[in-house]
Design an enzyme around this catalytic site. Structure first.
Site, short mmCIF file in Angstrom:
data_model
loop_
_atom_site.label_atom_id
_atom_site.label_comp_id
_atom_site.label_asym_id
_atom_site.label_seq_id
_atom_site.Cartn_x
_atom_site.Cartn_y
_atom_site.Cartn_z
N ASP A 5 -7.92 -30.23 -13.02
CA ASP A 5 -7.35 -31.32 -12.21
C ASP A 5 -6.48 -30.69 -11.12
OD1 ASP A 5 -8.15 -33.77 -13.93
OD2 ASP A 5 -7.34 -32.33 -15.36
N SER A 61 -14.02 -32.17 -20.71
CA SER A 61 -13.23 -33.36 -20.34
C SER A 61 -13.33 -34.38 -21.46
CB SER A 61 -13.79 -33.96 -19.05
OG SER A 61 -13.33 -35.29 -18.90
N SER A 62 -12.24 -35.09 -21.69
CA SER A 62 -12.28 -36.15 -22.72
C SER A 62 -13.34 -37.19 -22.38
CB SER A 62 -10.91 -36.82 -22.81
OG SER A 62 -9.91 -35.85 -23.03
N ARG A 63 -13.63 -37.34 -21.08
CA ARG A 63 -14.60 -38.37 -20.67
C ARG A 63 -16.04 -37.93 -20.88
NH1 ARG A 63 -10.38 -39.55 -16.54
NH2 ARG A 63 -9.74 -41.71 -16.88
N MET A 74 -3.34 -36.54 -22.40
CA MET A 74 -3.62 -37.93 -22.77
C MET A 74 -4.39 -37.97 -24.10
SD MET A 74 -4.10 -40.12 -19.34
CE MET A 74 -5.81 -39.74 -19.02
N GLY A 107 -10.24 -27.26 -23.74
CA GLY A 107 -9.49 -27.11 -22.48
C GLY A 107 -8.00 -27.29 -22.74
N HIS A 108 -7.65 -28.39 -23.43
CA HIS A 108 -6.25 -28.58 -23.83
C HIS A 108 -5.79 -27.42 -24.72
CE1 HIS A 108 -7.77 -32.89 -23.46
NE2 HIS A 108 -6.76 -32.89 -22.60
N GLN A 167 -1.38 -44.75 -14.52
CA GLN A 167 -2.29 -43.97 -13.68
C GLN A 167 -3.72 -44.49 -13.69
OE1 GLN A 167 -1.43 -40.34 -16.10
NE2 GLN A 167 -3.59 -39.87 -15.79
P1 AMP Z 1 -5.72 -34.90 -19.75
O1 AMP Z 1 -5.57 -35.09 -21.22
O2 AMP Z 1 -7.12 -35.10 -19.26
O3 AMP Z 1 -4.68 -35.64 -18.95
O4 AMP Z 1 -5.43 -33.35 -19.47
C1 AMP Z 1 -4.23 -32.75 -19.89
C2 AMP Z 1 -4.13 -31.37 -19.30
O5 AMP Z 1 -5.25 -30.58 -19.74
C3 AMP Z 1 -4.19 -31.38 -17.77
O6 AMP Z 1 -3.28 -30.41 -17.27
C4 AMP Z 1 -5.61 -31.00 -17.49
O7 AMP Z 1 -5.80 -30.40 -16.24
C5 AMP Z 1 -5.90 -30.02 -18.62
N1 AMP Z 1 -7.34 -29.90 -18.85
C6 AMP Z 1 -8.22 -30.91 -19.05
N2 AMP Z 1 -9.49 -30.42 -19.15
C7 AMP Z 1 -9.39 -29.07 -19.00
C8 AMP Z 1 -10.33 -27.99 -19.00
N3 AMP Z 1 -11.64 -28.22 -19.15
N4 AMP Z 1 -9.88 -26.74 -18.81
C9 AMP Z 1 -8.55 -26.51 -18.62
N5 AMP Z 1 -7.61 -27.48 -18.63
C10 AMP Z 1 -8.01 -28.74 -18.81
#
Ligand code: AMP
Length: 283
Positions: free
Chosen positions: A151, A186-188, A31, A37-38, A62
Protein backbone atom coordinates in the site's frame (compact mmCIF):
# COMPACT_ATOMS: atom_id res chain seq x y z
CA UNK A 1 -0.77 -14.76 28.52
CA UNK A 2 -3.76 -13.81 26.37
CA UNK A 3 -2.49 -10.82 24.38
CA UNK A 4 -6.00 -9.51 23.47
CA UNK A 5 -6.83 -6.01 24.68
CA UNK A 6 -9.94 -4.06 23.64
CA UNK A 7 -9.65 -1.00 25.84
CA UNK A 8 -7.45 2.04 25.14
CA UNK A 9 -6.86 2.61 28.87
CA UNK A 10 -5.80 -0.99 29.53
CA UNK A 11 -3.43 -0.98 26.55
CA UNK A 12 -1.88 2.29 27.75
CA UNK A 13 -1.34 0.89 31.27
CA UNK A 14 0.41 -2.18 29.87
CA UNK A 15 2.56 -0.14 27.53
CA UNK A 16 3.54 2.29 30.30
CA UNK A 17 4.95 -0.70 32.18
CA UNK A 18 6.85 -1.97 29.12
CA UNK A 19 8.21 1.49 28.43
CA UNK A 20 9.24 1.83 32.07
CA UNK A 21 11.36 -1.28 31.64
CA UNK A 22 13.18 0.48 28.81
CA UNK A 23 11.57 -1.57 26.03
CA UNK A 24 11.40 -0.17 22.50
CA UNK A 25 7.81 -0.52 21.24
CA UNK A 26 7.09 -1.75 17.71
CA UNK A 27 3.62 -1.30 16.24
CA UNK A 28 1.93 -3.10 13.33
CA UNK A 29 -1.50 -1.68 12.45
CA UNK A 30 -3.77 -4.05 10.48
CA UNK A 31 -7.39 -4.72 9.61
CA UNK A 32 -7.02 -8.41 10.49
CA UNK A 33 -7.67 -11.43 8.32
CA UNK A 34 -3.95 -11.86 8.69
CA UNK A 35 -1.63 -13.44 6.12
CA UNK A 36 2.11 -13.79 5.53
CA UNK A 37 2.35 -10.15 4.39
CA UNK A 38 1.22 -8.99 7.84
CA UNK A 39 3.46 -11.73 9.26
CA UNK A 40 6.50 -10.15 7.61
CA UNK A 41 5.74 -6.82 9.30
CA UNK A 42 5.47 -8.58 12.68
CA UNK A 43 8.72 -10.49 12.17
CA UNK A 44 10.50 -7.28 11.30
CA UNK A 45 9.07 -5.58 14.39
CA UNK A 46 10.05 -8.58 16.54
CA UNK A 47 13.64 -8.36 15.27
CA UNK A 48 13.91 -4.63 16.03
CA UNK A 49 11.83 -4.01 19.18
CA UNK A 50 11.33 -5.58 22.62
CA UNK A 51 7.57 -5.05 22.87
CA UNK A 52 5.30 -5.68 19.89
CA UNK A 53 1.76 -4.35 19.50
CA UNK A 54 -0.48 -5.46 16.62
CA UNK A 55 -3.79 -3.68 16.13
CA UNK A 56 -6.73 -5.36 14.42
CA UNK A 57 -9.43 -2.89 13.54
CA UNK A 58 -11.59 -2.78 10.42
CA UNK A 59 -11.79 0.99 10.27
CA UNK A 60 -15.24 2.10 9.05
CA UNK A 61 -13.93 5.61 8.27
CA UNK A 62 -11.82 4.40 5.36
CA UNK A 63 -14.59 2.55 3.49
CA UNK A 64 -16.91 4.33 1.05
CA UNK A 65 -20.67 3.74 1.30
CA UNK A 66 -20.57 1.23 -1.58
CA UNK A 67 -17.39 -0.54 -0.44
CA UNK A 68 -16.90 -3.83 1.38
CA UNK A 69 -16.90 -2.73 5.04
CA UNK A 70 -19.65 -5.20 6.03
CA UNK A 71 -18.27 -8.14 4.06
CA UNK A 72 -14.58 -7.49 4.83
CA UNK A 73 -13.20 -10.83 6.16
CA UNK A 74 -12.98 -10.97 9.96
CA UNK A 75 -11.57 -13.83 12.01
CA UNK A 76 -10.31 -12.67 15.38
CA UNK A 77 -9.69 -16.16 16.80
CA UNK A 78 -7.36 -17.22 13.96
CA UNK A 79 -5.75 -13.77 13.95
CA UNK A 80 -4.94 -14.00 17.67
CA UNK A 81 -3.18 -17.33 17.19
CA UNK A 82 -1.32 -15.89 14.19
CA UNK A 83 -0.08 -12.93 16.26
CA UNK A 84 0.92 -15.09 19.23
CA UNK A 85 2.90 -17.41 16.95
CA UNK A 86 4.84 -14.41 15.69
CA UNK A 87 5.62 -13.13 19.16
CA UNK A 88 3.17 -10.23 19.47
CA UNK A 89 2.94 -9.09 23.09
CA UNK A 90 -0.34 -7.20 22.73
CA UNK A 91 -3.13 -7.44 20.18
CA UNK A 92 -5.30 -4.34 20.31
CA UNK A 93 -8.72 -5.08 18.82
CA UNK A 94 -11.09 -2.31 19.89
CA UNK A 95 -14.81 -2.10 19.13
CA UNK A 96 -15.97 0.80 16.94
CA UNK A 97 -17.41 2.55 20.02
CA UNK A 98 -14.00 2.54 21.70
CA UNK A 99 -12.36 4.23 18.69
CA UNK A 100 -15.24 6.45 17.56
CA UNK A 101 -17.66 7.50 20.29
CA UNK A 102 -20.85 9.14 18.98
CA UNK A 103 -19.43 12.62 19.42
CA UNK A 104 -16.20 11.94 17.44
CA UNK A 105 -15.59 14.99 15.21
CA UNK A 106 -11.86 15.21 14.31
CA UNK A 107 -10.41 14.15 10.96
CA UNK A 108 -6.94 14.31 9.43
CA UNK A 109 -6.22 15.10 5.79
CA UNK A 110 -2.81 14.77 4.14
CA UNK A 111 -2.93 16.75 0.90
CA UNK A 112 -0.91 16.10 -2.27
CA UNK A 113 0.16 12.52 -1.68
CA UNK A 114 -3.46 11.31 -1.41
CA UNK A 115 -4.75 13.12 -4.50
CA UNK A 116 -3.82 10.70 -7.31
CA UNK A 117 -3.83 6.92 -7.81
CA UNK A 118 -6.48 5.53 -5.40
CA UNK A 119 -7.47 9.05 -4.25
CA UNK A 120 -10.08 9.95 -6.89
CA UNK A 121 -11.57 6.45 -6.90
CA UNK A 122 -11.95 6.17 -3.13
CA UNK A 123 -13.15 9.57 -1.90
CA UNK A 124 -12.59 9.88 1.86
CA UNK A 125 -10.45 6.73 2.04
CA UNK A 126 -7.11 8.35 2.84
CA UNK A 127 -8.71 10.78 5.28
CA UNK A 128 -10.10 7.73 7.08
CA UNK A 129 -6.72 6.01 7.06
CA UNK A 130 -4.81 9.10 8.26
CA UNK A 131 -7.33 9.67 11.04
CA UNK A 132 -7.24 6.12 12.36
CA UNK A 133 -3.45 5.80 12.06
CA UNK A 134 -2.86 9.08 13.90
CA UNK A 135 -5.26 7.95 16.62
CA UNK A 136 -3.57 4.54 16.89
CA UNK A 137 -0.11 6.13 16.98
CA UNK A 138 -1.29 8.36 19.82
CA UNK A 139 -2.71 5.40 21.71
CA UNK A 140 0.33 3.13 21.28
CA UNK A 141 3.08 5.78 21.08
CA UNK A 142 5.45 3.31 19.43
CA UNK A 143 9.12 3.88 18.71
CA UNK A 144 8.74 2.19 15.34
CA UNK A 145 5.65 1.56 13.18
CA UNK A 146 5.65 -0.90 10.29
CA UNK A 147 3.84 -0.38 6.98
CA UNK A 148 3.78 -2.49 3.80
CA UNK A 149 4.94 -1.20 0.43
CA UNK A 150 1.96 -3.13 -0.96
CA UNK A 151 0.00 0.00 0.00
CA UNK A 152 2.69 2.43 -1.16
CA UNK A 153 0.42 5.46 -1.36
CA UNK A 154 -0.81 4.84 2.18
CA UNK A 155 2.77 4.36 3.37
CA UNK A 156 3.95 7.62 1.80
CA UNK A 157 0.94 9.43 3.24
CA UNK A 158 1.76 8.19 6.74
CA UNK A 159 5.40 9.23 6.31
CA UNK A 160 4.24 12.70 5.29
CA UNK A 161 1.83 12.95 8.22
CA UNK A 162 4.54 11.85 10.64
CA UNK A 163 6.93 14.43 9.21
CA UNK A 164 4.41 17.31 8.94
CA UNK A 165 3.02 16.76 12.45
CA UNK A 166 6.43 15.98 14.02
CA UNK A 167 5.23 12.66 15.43
CA UNK A 168 7.94 10.93 17.49
CA UNK A 169 7.90 7.63 15.58
CA UNK A 170 10.05 5.99 12.90
CA UNK A 171 8.03 4.68 9.96
CA UNK A 172 9.55 1.43 8.67
CA UNK A 173 8.62 0.38 5.10
CA UNK A 174 8.42 -3.39 4.50
CA UNK A 175 8.65 -4.92 0.99
CA UNK A 176 5.59 -6.64 -0.50
CA UNK A 177 5.17 -10.36 0.15
CA UNK A 178 3.91 -12.26 -2.91
CA UNK A 179 2.56 -15.68 -3.85
CA UNK A 180 4.87 -17.85 -5.98
CA UNK A 181 3.10 -16.58 -9.13
CA UNK A 182 3.66 -12.94 -8.20
CA UNK A 183 0.23 -12.04 -6.81
CA UNK A 184 0.68 -9.72 -3.83
CA UNK A 185 -0.85 -11.22 -0.67
CA UNK A 186 -4.02 -9.42 0.34
CA UNK A 187 -6.94 -10.15 2.65
CA UNK A 188 -9.18 -9.46 -0.36
CA UNK A 189 -7.61 -12.28 -2.45
CA UNK A 190 -10.03 -14.67 -0.76
CA UNK A 191 -12.90 -12.99 -2.62
CA UNK A 192 -11.49 -14.28 -5.96
CA UNK A 193 -13.11 -17.31 -7.60
CA UNK A 194 -10.89 -19.87 -9.31
CA UNK A 195 -10.83 -18.24 -12.75
CA UNK A 196 -10.23 -14.79 -11.25
CA UNK A 197 -7.43 -16.17 -9.08
CA UNK A 198 -5.77 -17.57 -12.20
CA UNK A 199 -6.01 -14.20 -13.96
CA UNK A 200 -4.84 -12.16 -10.93
CA UNK A 201 -1.02 -12.57 -11.34
CA UNK A 202 -1.32 -10.65 -14.62
CA UNK A 203 -1.30 -7.47 -12.53
CA UNK A 204 2.21 -8.23 -11.25
CA UNK A 205 3.34 -9.29 -14.72
CA UNK A 206 2.11 -6.02 -16.20
CA UNK A 207 3.85 -4.00 -13.50
CA UNK A 208 7.07 -6.00 -14.02
CA UNK A 209 6.98 -5.43 -17.76
CA UNK A 210 6.33 -1.72 -17.24
CA UNK A 211 9.18 -1.58 -14.71
CA UNK A 212 11.56 -3.26 -17.17
CA UNK A 213 10.59 -0.64 -19.75
CA UNK A 214 11.08 2.15 -17.20
CA UNK A 215 14.62 0.96 -16.43
CA UNK A 216 15.43 2.01 -20.00
CA UNK A 217 14.47 5.59 -19.26
CA UNK A 218 11.52 6.04 -21.60
CA UNK A 219 8.48 8.31 -21.13
CA UNK A 220 5.76 7.57 -18.60
CA UNK A 221 3.33 7.03 -21.51
CA UNK A 222 5.53 4.29 -22.94
CA UNK A 223 5.80 2.65 -19.51
CA UNK A 224 2.03 2.76 -19.10
CA UNK A 225 1.47 1.35 -22.60
CA UNK A 226 3.77 -1.61 -21.85
CA UNK A 227 1.77 -2.48 -18.75
CA UNK A 228 -1.66 -1.86 -20.27
CA UNK A 229 -0.86 -4.08 -23.27
CA UNK A 230 -0.52 -7.02 -20.88
CA UNK A 231 -3.58 -6.22 -18.79
CA UNK A 232 -5.73 -5.90 -21.90
CA UNK A 233 -5.08 -9.54 -22.82
CA UNK A 234 -7.44 -10.63 -20.01
CA UNK A 235 -11.12 -9.82 -20.65
CA UNK A 236 -12.05 -10.56 -16.99
CA UNK A 237 -9.86 -7.71 -15.83
CA UNK A 238 -10.89 -4.05 -15.73
CA UNK A 239 -8.21 -1.42 -15.16
CA UNK A 240 -9.10 1.40 -12.77
CA UNK A 241 -5.77 3.17 -13.09
CA UNK A 242 -2.21 2.43 -14.20
CA UNK A 243 -0.01 5.29 -13.04
CA UNK A 244 3.65 6.24 -13.14
CA UNK A 245 4.33 8.48 -10.15
CA UNK A 246 7.15 10.09 -8.23
CA UNK A 247 8.08 7.70 -5.42
CA UNK A 248 7.97 10.38 -2.73
CA UNK A 249 4.92 12.52 -3.38
CA UNK A 250 2.92 10.02 -5.47
CA UNK A 251 2.22 12.57 -8.20
CA UNK A 252 2.25 11.52 -11.87
CA UNK A 253 5.49 12.12 -13.79
CA UNK A 254 6.01 12.54 -17.53
CA UNK A 255 9.57 11.28 -17.69
CA UNK A 256 11.19 8.41 -15.93
CA UNK A 257 14.28 9.84 -14.32
CA UNK A 258 14.84 9.31 -10.62
CA UNK A 259 12.88 7.19 -8.16
CA UNK A 260 9.42 6.41 -9.46
CA UNK A 261 6.67 3.98 -8.60
CA UNK A 262 4.46 2.18 -11.06
CA UNK A 263 1.11 1.48 -9.45
CA UNK A 264 -2.18 0.03 -10.60
CA UNK A 265 -5.65 -0.86 -9.40
CA UNK A 266 -7.71 -3.43 -11.28
CA UNK A 267 -11.07 -5.09 -10.81
CA UNK A 268 -11.57 -8.83 -11.23
CA UNK A 269 -15.31 -9.34 -10.96
CA UNK A 270 -16.30 -7.54 -7.76
CA UNK A 271 -12.80 -7.66 -6.25
CA UNK A 272 -10.48 -4.69 -6.40
CA UNK A 273 -6.74 -5.45 -6.38
CA UNK A 274 -3.88 -2.97 -6.06
CA UNK A 275 -0.15 -3.47 -6.49
CA UNK A 276 2.97 -1.45 -7.31
CA UNK A 277 6.69 -1.66 -8.01
CA UNK A 278 9.38 0.91 -7.37
CA UNK A 279 11.93 1.70 -10.08
CA UNK A 280 15.10 3.76 -9.91
CA UNK A 281 14.50 5.17 -13.38
CA UNK A 282 16.73 5.25 -16.46
CA UNK A 283 19.40 7.92 -16.80
P1 AMP B 1 -4.31 -4.21 6.00
O1 AMP B 1 -4.68 -5.23 7.02
O2 AMP B 1 -4.65 -4.62 4.60
O3 AMP B 1 -4.77 -2.82 6.36
O4 AMP B 1 -2.72 -4.14 6.00
C1 AMP B 1 -2.01 -3.88 7.20
C2 AMP B 1 -0.55 -3.64 6.86
O5 AMP B 1 -0.02 -4.80 6.21
C3 AMP B 1 -0.36 -2.48 5.89
O6 AMP B 1 0.80 -1.74 6.27
C4 AMP B 1 -0.16 -3.18 4.57
O7 AMP B 1 0.57 -2.43 3.64
C5 AMP B 1 0.59 -4.42 5.00
N1 AMP B 1 0.46 -5.47 3.99
C6 AMP B 1 -0.69 -5.95 3.45
N2 AMP B 1 -0.41 -6.87 2.49
C7 AMP B 1 0.94 -6.97 2.42
C8 AMP B 1 1.85 -7.74 1.63
N3 AMP B 1 1.41 -8.58 0.70
N4 AMP B 1 3.17 -7.58 1.83
C9 AMP B 1 3.63 -6.70 2.77
N5 AMP B 1 2.82 -5.96 3.56
C10 AMP B 1 1.50 -6.08 3.39
Amino acid sequence: MNPLITSIAVLRDNLATARGQGNAIGFVPTMGSLHAGHGRLMERARAECETIVVSIFVNPLQFGPKEDFRSYPRNLTADLTFCEERGADFVFAPLNEEMYPDDFRTFVEVQGVSEHMCGPFRPGHFRGVATVVLKLLNIVQPDRAYFGEKDAQQMRMIEKMVSDLSLPVTVVPVPTVREADGLALSSRNRYLDEAERQAAPLLYRALSEAAARAEKGVTADEVREAGMAILQTEPRLRVEYFDVVDDRDMRPVQHVDGAIRIAAAVWLGSTRLIDNLSVKGGQ
